[in-house]
Design a protein around this motif. Structure first.
Motif, PDB file in Angstrom:
ATOM      1  N   ALA A   1      10.432   2.907   6.239  1.00  0.00           N
ATOM      2  CA  ALA A   1      11.886   2.829   5.627  1.00  0.00           C
ATOM      3  C   ALA A   1      12.008   3.161   4.376  1.00  0.00           C
ATOM      4  CB  ALA A   1      12.080   1.195   5.684  1.00  0.00           C
ATOM      5  N   GLY A   2      10.910   3.784   3.974  1.00  0.00           N
ATOM      6  CA  GLY A   2      11.064   4.629   2.663  1.00  0.00           C
ATOM      7  C   GLY A   2      10.229   3.870   1.348  1.00  0.00           C
ATOM      8  N   GLY A   3       9.583   2.872   1.860  1.00  0.00           N
ATOM      9  CA  GLY A   3       8.591   2.064   1.044  1.00  0.00           C
ATOM     10  C   GLY A   3       9.184   0.674   0.634  1.00  0.00           C
ATOM     11  N   ASN A   4      10.158   0.574   0.518  1.00  0.00           N
ATOM     12  CA  ASN A   4      11.189  -0.530  -0.214  1.00  0.00           C
ATOM     13  C   ASN A   4       9.997  -1.140  -1.378  1.00  0.00           C
ATOM     14  OD1 ASN A   4      12.876  -0.978   1.790  1.00  0.00           O
ATOM     15  ND2 ASN A   4      11.295  -1.848   3.358  1.00  0.00           N
ATOM     16  N   GLY A   5       9.902  -0.337  -2.477  1.00  0.00           N
ATOM     17  CA  GLY A   5       8.903  -0.579  -3.566  1.00  0.00           C
ATOM     18  C   GLY A   5       7.761  -0.317  -3.513  1.00  0.00           C
ATOM     19  N   TYR A   6       7.064  -0.130  -2.223  1.00  0.00           N
ATOM     20  CA  TYR A   6       5.505   0.259  -2.024  1.00  0.00           C
ATOM     21  C   TYR A   6       5.596   1.847  -1.991  1.00  0.00           C
ATOM     22  CZ  TYR A   6       5.147  -4.659  -1.072  1.00  0.00           C
ATOM     23  OH  TYR A   6       5.284  -5.897  -1.065  1.00  0.00           O
ATOM     24  N   THR A   7       4.607   2.298  -2.490  1.00  0.00           N
ATOM     25  CA  THR A   7       4.411   3.730  -2.655  1.00  0.00           C
ATOM     26  C   THR A   7       3.528   4.427  -1.444  1.00  0.00           C
ATOM     27  OG1 THR A   7       2.541   3.612  -4.152  1.00  0.00           O
ATOM     28  CG2 THR A   7       4.842   3.740  -5.001  1.00  0.00           C
ATOM     29  N   GLU A   8       2.314   3.603  -1.045  1.00  0.00           N
ATOM     30  CA  GLU A   8       1.521   4.064  -0.103  1.00  0.00           C
ATOM     31  C   GLU A   8       0.857   3.092   0.737  1.00  0.00           C
ATOM     32  OE1 GLU A   8      -0.375   7.863  -2.756  1.00  0.00           O
ATOM     33  OE2 GLU A   8      -1.370   6.144  -2.204  1.00  0.00           O
ATOM     34  N   PHE A   9       0.341   3.551   1.858  1.00  0.00           N
ATOM     35  CA  PHE A   9      -0.318   2.611   2.837  1.00  0.00           C
ATOM     36  C   PHE A   9      -1.601   3.211   3.240  1.00  0.00           C
ATOM     37  CE2 PHE A   9      -1.300   0.883   7.183  1.00  0.00           C
ATOM     38  CZ  PHE A   9      -1.835  -0.400   6.696  1.00  0.00           C
ATOM     39  N   VAL A  10      -2.802   2.481   2.617  1.00  0.00           N
ATOM     40  CA  VAL A  10      -4.176   3.151   2.777  1.00  0.00           C
ATOM     41  C   VAL A  10      -4.859   2.408   3.580  1.00  0.00           C
ATOM     42  CG1 VAL A  10      -5.994   3.781   1.506  1.00  0.00           C
ATOM     43  CG2 VAL A  10      -4.030   3.944   0.517  1.00  0.00           C
ATOM     44  N   GLU A  11      -5.588   3.143   4.603  1.00  0.00           N
ATOM     45  CA  GLU A  11      -6.482   2.458   5.620  1.00  0.00           C
ATOM     46  C   GLU A  11      -7.948   3.067   5.725  1.00  0.00           C
ATOM     47  OE1 GLU A  11      -4.454   2.410   9.720  1.00  0.00           O
ATOM     48  OE2 GLU A  11      -3.069   3.582   8.688  1.00  0.00           O
ATOM     49  N   PRO A  12      -8.920   2.231   6.415  1.00  0.00           N
ATOM     50  CA  PRO A  12     -10.192   2.776   6.382  1.00  0.00           C
ATOM     51  C   PRO A  12     -10.355   4.121   6.334  1.00  0.00           C
ATOM     52  CG  PRO A  12      -9.944   0.755   7.227  1.00  0.00           C
ATOM     53  CD  PRO A  12      -8.735   1.153   7.240  1.00  0.00           C
ATOM     54  N   GLY A  13     -11.129   4.695   5.601  1.00  0.00           N
ATOM     55  CA  GLY A  13     -11.459   6.249   5.826  1.00  0.00           C
ATOM     56  C   GLY A  13     -10.524   7.001   4.761  1.00  0.00           C
ATOM     57  N   ASN A  14      -9.655   6.069   3.894  1.00  0.00           N
ATOM     58  CA  ASN A  14      -9.030   6.680   2.836  1.00  0.00           C
ATOM     59  C   ASN A  14      -7.696   7.340   3.593  1.00  0.00           C
ATOM     60  OD1 ASN A  14     -10.161   5.523   0.591  1.00  0.00           O
ATOM     61  ND2 ASN A  14     -11.721   6.837   0.889  1.00  0.00           N
ATOM     62  N   LEU A  15      -7.378   6.821   4.924  1.00  0.00           N
ATOM     63  CA  LEU A  15      -6.147   7.467   5.422  1.00  0.00           C
ATOM     64  C   LEU A  15      -4.949   6.939   4.707  1.00  0.00           C
ATOM     65  CD1 LEU A  15      -7.039   6.968   9.279  1.00  0.00           C
ATOM     66  CD2 LEU A  15      -6.913   9.107   8.095  1.00  0.00           C
ATOM     67  N   ILE A  16      -3.974   7.826   4.023  1.00  0.00           N
ATOM     68  CA  ILE A  16      -3.081   7.571   3.393  1.00  0.00           C
ATOM     69  C   ILE A  16      -1.695   7.874   4.149  1.00  0.00           C
ATOM     70  CG2 ILE A  16      -1.781   7.902   1.234  1.00  0.00           C
ATOM     71  CD1 ILE A  16      -4.389   8.688  -0.132  1.00  0.00           C
TER      72      ILE A  16
END
Length: 499
Positions: A239-254
């Motif tokens: 949805a464009g982030g809603n104020g958040y810039t990135e989502f990071v998961e194990p393995g530093n998946l961005i």
């Protein structure tokens, strides 16, 4: 390389030229100087190590030092008594070693700015006398692993400083540290080498870099919560982030805001305690960690996350309801803790009370009200406030019940789990605001055991709501002034100036 020779060891030392101390009245410029000095000294060690891996055999050892920041005040500052940090308690010289200043730049600027304003002083940036271990000079990069593995340990010890557990401890945070005569008082709760140790451990345990951790942390003991958090976080990104810039998961998946799938990092890896980070500028987002089951895991992860100086951590998990009036799916807001986990007994004796923090309690209660739509007396129908008991034996039900049940009744406990008191106690110990909101998933004292079919149905209906309450609570805490959130309840008689 610029060189400085030390002849007090079997092999002479080569080090960078001594850096002259610099005095600053601007916190941003002081942090820039720390960054430059740290980079110079770590680059020196990395270059020396690279030369060795290419077959160069030196006849000397290599040593570089952590930067440090220090202050000196000759009078008591006129401090707003409502502030719990940002000032020293008495005149004197105070100092702390610094590592990874780029990672901690927001934190360092804020802490130095408060000291300058509260005491009307300048700060000094210089080299410390604490060597940087070679392993930590590489930061969290994997590039050091293979080359180091090719060298014998004796070679590393002969030619470089290596991690020294004799000087890596929690004496300052525990209130046990006593400087030698003429030595500065500590300015921060953790030294550089203690921080480096934890940053390396965080990368190992969570499979994500420390740079991704956010200042508001949710702990859980179930993968169901992580799955729901990932689903919600991906919705925010799409949805464009809603104020958040990135989502990071194990393995530093961005996954970046505006994207539906990861575009950086990998391959994915599930470690012992996987972490997921919904990031905002200034580390103001949310980190969720699945700590698994048990107080040992809870202590381990909070020992290490504490060095990042988060603004709050909350436990969202399941518990055994101990009262007949409770129902499966009810919430428990902990306002006291019965500590039978034992993992912190040597660091924080069980006679130390762990107080509830009003700011966190109100945020959690308000979040339950908002998400469920219930108010006042109706809210009490699904949520109870009381004592949570934390134990170290998952199969406590199989013991003779006369002793445990009597203790639980005397403590007026309303719920039992294996992590909450540990997380709260380590929050108290490390001055990190803490809170607990649990969900009743079984009632073993009343014949309602957690069996597979019942548990599956429960998880489907309750996890999403519980997680949304946790997210809303940390959002409320993030909107709060930091000086209000960091309660004076967490500060002892003689505290470090850094939060």
């Amino acid at each position: 390389m610029d060189k400085r020779i030390f002849s007090s060891q079997p092999l002479p030392f080569i080090s960078p030229e001594p850096a002259a101390p610099q005095v600053f009245d601007d916190p941003a410029k002081a942090v820039d100087a720390l960054k430059a000095l740290y980079k110079r000294n770590t680059d020196f060690l990395i270059d020396a190590f690279d030369a060795m891996t290419k077959g160069v055999t030196p006849g000397t050892r290599f040593r570089a030092f952590y930067p440090q920041v220090s202050i000196e005040t000759s009078s008591f500052g006129l401090i707003d008594s409502r502030l719990s940090y940002g000032h020293v308690t008495s005149p004197g010289v105070y100092a702390t070693t610094i590592t990874r200043p780029e990672l901690f730049r927001y934190y360092l600027r804020q802490q130095l700015d408060l000291l300058m304003k509260n005491h009307g002083i300048k700060v000094t940036v210089s080299e410390s006398t604490t060597p940087i271990p070679l392993h930590f000079a590489f930061g969290e990069g994997a590039s050091v692993d293979a080359p180091v593995a090719e060298l014998q340990d004796v070679q590393l010890r002969d030619l470089f400083d290596t991690p020294d557990l004799n000087t890596t401890d929690d004496e300052i945070a525990n209130g046990n540290y006593e400087p030698e005569p003429g030595e500065p008082q500590p300015l921060a709760p953790f030294t550089a080498q203690r921080i480096d140790y934890s940053l390396a451990r965080l990368s190992h345990y969570t499979a994500t870099s420390a740079r991704h951790f956010q200042n508001f942390v949710l702990f859980t003991n179930y993968q169901f919560y992580v799955d729901e958090f990932c689903r919600w976080a991906r919705e925010q990104m799409a949805a464009g982030g809603n104020g958040y810039t990135e989502f990071v998961e194990p393995g530093n998946l961005i996954t970046h805001a505006g994207e539906r799938n990861p575009s950086e990092g990998g391959p994915p890896r599930l470690p012992q305690m996987p972490a997921y980070h919904l990031k905002k500028k200034g580390h103001a987002g949310i980190t969720m960690v699945n700590i698994g089951v048990g107080p040992s895991n809870a202590k381990t992860i909070t020992d290490h996350i504490a060095v990042l100086r988060p603004h709050a951590w909350l436990m969202l998990g399941h518990c055994a309801g101990l009262r007949n009036s409770q129902r499966l799916g009810d919430y428990v807001l902990a306002h006291a803790y019965m500590r039978e986990d034992h993992v912190l007994d040597d660091d924080l004796p069980v006679w130390v009370p762990i107080p509830a923090l009003s700011e966190v309690q109100l945020a959690l209660e308000d979040a339950v009200e908002e998400v469920t739509g219930l108010q006042g007396y109706e809210l009490k129908r699904i949520m109870r406030t009381g004592t949570v008991a934390t134990i170290d034996n998952r199969n406590w039900e199989l013991r003779d019940q006369r002793g445990p049940v009597k203790r639980l009744s005397q403590a007026r406990a309303i719920a039992l789990d294996m992590e909450s008191a540990t997380i709260a106690a380590n929050g108290f110990r490390f001055r990190v605001p803490y809170g607990t909101l649990l969900c009743v998933s079984d009632k073993p004292l009343h014949g309602e055991l957690k069996l597979p079919g019942m548990a599956t149905a429960f998880y489907k209906t309750q996890v999403s709501q519980h997680l949304q309450i946790g997210i809303r609570a940390v959002q409320k805490l993030a909107e709060m002034p930091q000086e209000k959130l960091h309660s004076r309840k967490l500060r002892s008689f003689f505290e470090t100036a850094f939060q």
